[in-house]
Design a protein around this motif. Structure first.
Motif, PDB file in Angstrom:
ATOM      1  N   GLY A 151      78.622 -14.811  48.430  1.00 55.51           N
ATOM      2  CA  GLY A 151      78.055 -13.822  49.342  1.00 55.51           C
ATOM      3  C   GLY A 151      77.708 -12.507  48.696  1.00 55.51           C
ATOM      4  N   ASP A 152      78.495 -12.100  47.662  1.00 57.32           N
ATOM      5  CA  ASP A 152      78.218 -10.858  46.948  1.00 57.32           C
ATOM      6  C   ASP A 152      77.801 -11.186  45.516  1.00 57.32           C
ATOM      7  OD1 ASP A 152      80.708 -11.815  46.134  1.00 57.32           O
ATOM      8  OD2 ASP A 152      81.450  -9.814  45.673  1.00 57.32           O
ATOM      9  N   CYS A 153      77.377 -10.173  44.796  1.00 54.58           N
ATOM     10  CA  CYS A 153      76.930 -10.359  43.420  1.00 54.58           C
ATOM     11  C   CYS A 153      77.536  -9.261  42.548  1.00 54.58           C
ATOM     12  CB  CYS A 153      75.408 -10.283  43.334  1.00 54.58           C
ATOM     13  SG  CYS A 153      74.767 -10.384  41.641  1.00 54.58           S
ATOM     14  N   LYS A 154      78.197  -9.657  41.473  1.00 53.88           N
ATOM     15  CA  LYS A 154      78.741  -8.679  40.540  1.00 53.88           C
ATOM     16  C   LYS A 154      78.815  -9.305  39.158  1.00 53.88           C
ATOM     17  CE  LYS A 154      83.383  -9.806  42.243  1.00 53.88           C
ATOM     18  NZ  LYS A 154      84.586  -9.260  42.934  1.00 53.88           N
ATOM     19  N   GLY A 155      78.642  -8.473  38.133  1.00 51.73           N
ATOM     20  CA  GLY A 155      78.665  -9.031  36.794  1.00 51.73           C
ATOM     21  C   GLY A 155      78.305  -8.035  35.723  1.00 51.73           C
ATOM     22  N   VAL A 156      77.936  -8.576  34.566  1.00 54.91           N
ATOM     23  CA  VAL A 156      77.660  -7.762  33.397  1.00 54.91           C
ATOM     24  C   VAL A 156      76.551  -8.404  32.574  1.00 54.91           C
ATOM     25  CG1 VAL A 156      79.428  -8.950  32.033  1.00 54.91           C
ATOM     26  CG2 VAL A 156      78.703  -6.650  31.358  1.00 54.91           C
ATOM     27  N   GLU A 157      75.776  -7.582  31.917  1.00 57.91           N
ATOM     28  CA  GLU A 157      74.807  -8.015  30.914  1.00 57.91           C
ATOM     29  C   GLU A 157      75.062  -7.207  29.648  1.00 57.91           C
ATOM     30  OE1 GLU A 157      70.192  -8.426  31.289  1.00 57.91           O
ATOM     31  OE2 GLU A 157      70.600  -6.400  30.547  1.00 57.91           O
ATOM     32  N   VAL A 158      75.095  -7.897  28.512  1.00 54.39           N
ATOM     33  CA  VAL A 158      75.253  -7.233  27.216  1.00 54.39           C
ATOM     34  C   VAL A 158      74.119  -7.682  26.315  1.00 54.39           C
ATOM     35  CG1 VAL A 158      76.822  -6.739  25.309  1.00 54.39           C
ATOM     36  CG2 VAL A 158      77.751  -7.382  27.531  1.00 54.39           C
ATOM     37  N   GLY A 159      73.591  -6.772  25.520  1.00 56.81           N
ATOM     38  CA  GLY A 159      72.478  -7.149  24.655  1.00 56.81           C
ATOM     39  C   GLY A 159      72.462  -6.418  23.331  1.00 56.81           C
ATOM     40  N   ARG A 160      71.764  -7.031  22.390  1.00 59.70           N
ATOM     41  CA  ARG A 160      71.508  -6.417  21.090  1.00 59.70           C
ATOM     42  C   ARG A 160      70.002  -6.446  20.838  1.00 59.70           C
ATOM     43  NH1 ARG A 160      74.281  -9.568  18.089  1.00 59.70           N
ATOM     44  NH2 ARG A 160      72.598 -11.017  17.576  1.00 59.70           N
ATOM     45  N   ILE A 161      69.438  -5.300  20.556  1.00 55.18           N
ATOM     46  CA  ILE A 161      68.002  -5.205  20.309  1.00 55.18           C
ATOM     47  C   ILE A 161      67.716  -5.651  18.877  1.00 55.18           C
ATOM     48  CG2 ILE A 161      65.995  -3.677  20.222  1.00 55.18           C
ATOM     49  CD1 ILE A 161      67.421  -1.916  22.304  1.00 55.18           C
ATOM     50  N   GLU A 162      66.982  -6.756  18.761  1.00 57.67           N
ATOM     51  CA  GLU A 162      66.610  -7.247  17.435  1.00 57.67           C
ATOM     52  C   GLU A 162      65.437  -6.448  16.881  1.00 57.67           C
ATOM     53  OE1 GLU A 162      68.707  -9.158  16.301  1.00 57.67           O
ATOM     54  OE2 GLU A 162      69.618 -10.160  18.017  1.00 57.67           O
ATOM     55  N   ARG A 163      64.466  -6.206  17.747  1.00 56.68           N
ATOM     56  CA  ARG A 163      63.313  -5.369  17.403  1.00 56.68           C
ATOM     57  C   ARG A 163      62.926  -4.589  18.648  1.00 56.68           C
ATOM     58  NH1 ARG A 163      63.091 -10.055  15.105  1.00 56.68           N
ATOM     59  NH2 ARG A 163      62.346 -10.997  17.033  1.00 56.68           N
ATOM     60  N   GLY A 164      62.726  -3.297  18.494  1.00 61.54           N
ATOM     61  CA  GLY A 164      62.351  -2.540  19.667  1.00 61.54           C
ATOM     62  C   GLY A 164      61.915  -1.122  19.359  1.00 61.54           C
ATOM     63  N   HIS A 165      61.074  -0.591  20.239  1.00 63.58           N
ATOM     64  CA  HIS A 165      60.666   0.808  20.125  1.00 63.58           C
ATOM     65  C   HIS A 165      60.342   1.348  21.514  1.00 63.58           C
ATOM     66  CE1 HIS A 165      56.589  -0.982  20.355  1.00 63.58           C
ATOM     67  NE2 HIS A 165      56.284   0.157  20.941  1.00 63.58           N
ATOM     68  N   PHE A 166      60.424   2.645  21.630  1.00 61.09           N
ATOM     69  CA  PHE A 166      60.039   3.357  22.844  1.00 61.09           C
ATOM     70  C   PHE A 166      59.186   4.514  22.370  1.00 61.09           C
ATOM     71  CE2 PHE A 166      60.586   6.546  26.176  1.00 61.09           C
ATOM     72  CZ  PHE A 166      60.485   5.799  27.336  1.00 61.09           C
ATOM     73  N   GLY A 167      57.858   4.377  22.506  1.00 53.66           N
ATOM     74  CA  GLY A 167      56.982   5.335  21.851  1.00 53.66           C
ATOM     75  C   GLY A 167      57.200   5.244  20.349  1.00 53.66           C
ATOM     76  N   ASP A 168      57.512   6.374  19.725  1.00 55.67           N
ATOM     77  CA  ASP A 168      57.761   6.367  18.285  1.00 55.67           C
ATOM     78  C   ASP A 168      59.256   6.312  17.943  1.00 55.67           C
ATOM     79  OD1 ASP A 168      58.524   8.887  19.072  1.00 55.67           O
ATOM     80  OD2 ASP A 168      57.207   9.975  17.704  1.00 55.67           O
ATOM     81  N   VAL A 169      60.095   6.036  18.944  1.00 55.60           N
ATOM     82  CA  VAL A 169      61.536   5.950  18.728  1.00 55.60           C
ATOM     83  C   VAL A 169      61.932   4.499  18.454  1.00 55.60           C
ATOM     84  CG1 VAL A 169      63.825   6.332  19.742  1.00 55.60           C
ATOM     85  CG2 VAL A 169      61.946   7.919  20.245  1.00 55.60           C
ATOM     86  N   THR A 170      62.510   4.236  17.292  1.00 56.12           N
ATOM     87  CA  THR A 170      62.943   2.893  16.929  1.00 56.12           C
ATOM     88  C   THR A 170      64.296   2.579  17.572  1.00 56.12           C
ATOM     89  OG1 THR A 170      61.767   3.010  14.817  1.00 56.12           O
ATOM     90  CG2 THR A 170      63.523   1.362  15.012  1.00 56.12           C
ATOM     91  N   LEU A 171      64.430   1.353  18.105  1.00 60.66           N
ATOM     92  CA  LEU A 171      65.650   0.949  18.797  1.00 60.66           C
ATOM     93  C   LEU A 171      66.354  -0.232  18.132  1.00 60.66           C
ATOM     94  CD1 LEU A 171      64.251   1.118  22.453  1.00 60.66           C
ATOM     95  CD2 LEU A 171      65.580   2.873  21.264  1.00 60.66           C
TER      96      LEU A 171
END
Length: 212
Positions: free
Chosen positions: A31-51
């Motif tokens: 009936g309800d929803c609860k949990g977690v997500e975990v991640g590691r960025i292999e390749r990423g950017h936001f504008g000119d900011v590398t992630l």
């Protein structure tokens, strides 16, 4: 919009049974929803900011189905991130610089009436998509792990995947069994419930699809 792109290895655990009815547009198991997500960025950017190489975790809870709203969420960002990286990653995780309803992050944030202040902590994370194993730890906050489902009939590992060609989170995900404990504003105590292992590729326009 600011141009951004994130390719990441992710692991998630929620309180639903292994089939997670939410993936099929049905109501959550309990009936309800609860949990977690975990991640590691292999390749990423936001504008000119590398992630590249940064980790994140999202804790979430809704009193009913996600689409009914009134949820609570909190983002935890890798303490190694500098100020620009923190701002960039939080923008994305909170659905910013994203077309409406095009990523699960946008939906999670839109469906949460309470968004706790983010925190910045060391995040230990390892995941093997093919083997369906994962482990993540955030000191004083989170312990989560995933493993393959074991057949009660044969005792052998069971393998099943969910394929969502038009999804807003992934194209295909490996499913396993997972357990989580978390403290703080969002408390979790999950045991052998739905575990999800997948590669994620998002931009502000949604999921980047590799298959037709």
């Amino acid at each position: 919009m600011i141009d951004w792109n994130i390719e990441a290895s992710t692991f998630g655990n929620c309180n639903c049974d292994y089939c997670c009815p939410c993936q099929f547009e049905l109501r959550p198991t309990h009936g309800d929803c609860k949990g977690v997500e975990v991640g590691r960025i292999e390749r990423g950017h936001f504008g000119d900011v590398t992630l590249d190489g940064l980790h994140w975790a999202l804790l979430f809870a809704w009193p009913g189905a996600i689409f009914e709203g009134n949820g609570t969420m909190q983002a935890i960002v890798d303490e190694r991130a500098d100020d620009k990286q923190r701002e960039a990653l939080l923008t994305v995780l909170h659905g910013g610089e994203t077309e409406e309803a095009r990523t699960h992050w946008w939906v999670f944030h839109a469906m949460s009436s309470t968004v706790h202040e983010p925190i910045f902590k060391p995040i230990q994370f390892e995941v093997d998509y093919e083997k369906r194993t994962a482990r993540a730890a955030i000191p004083g906050i989170l312990e989560t792990s995933g493993r393959p489902i074991v057949s009660p009939a044969t005792g052998e590992e069971h393998r099943v995947r969910i394929d969502i060609p038009g999804g807003i989170e992934f194209e295909i995900a490996e499913i396993g069994s997972a357990s989580t404990t978390a403290s703080g504003p969002i408390v979790l105590d999950l045991k052998d419930s739905y575990g999800q292992f997948n590669m994620l590729h998002h931009t502000g326009k949604g999921v980047v699809r590799s298959r037709s």
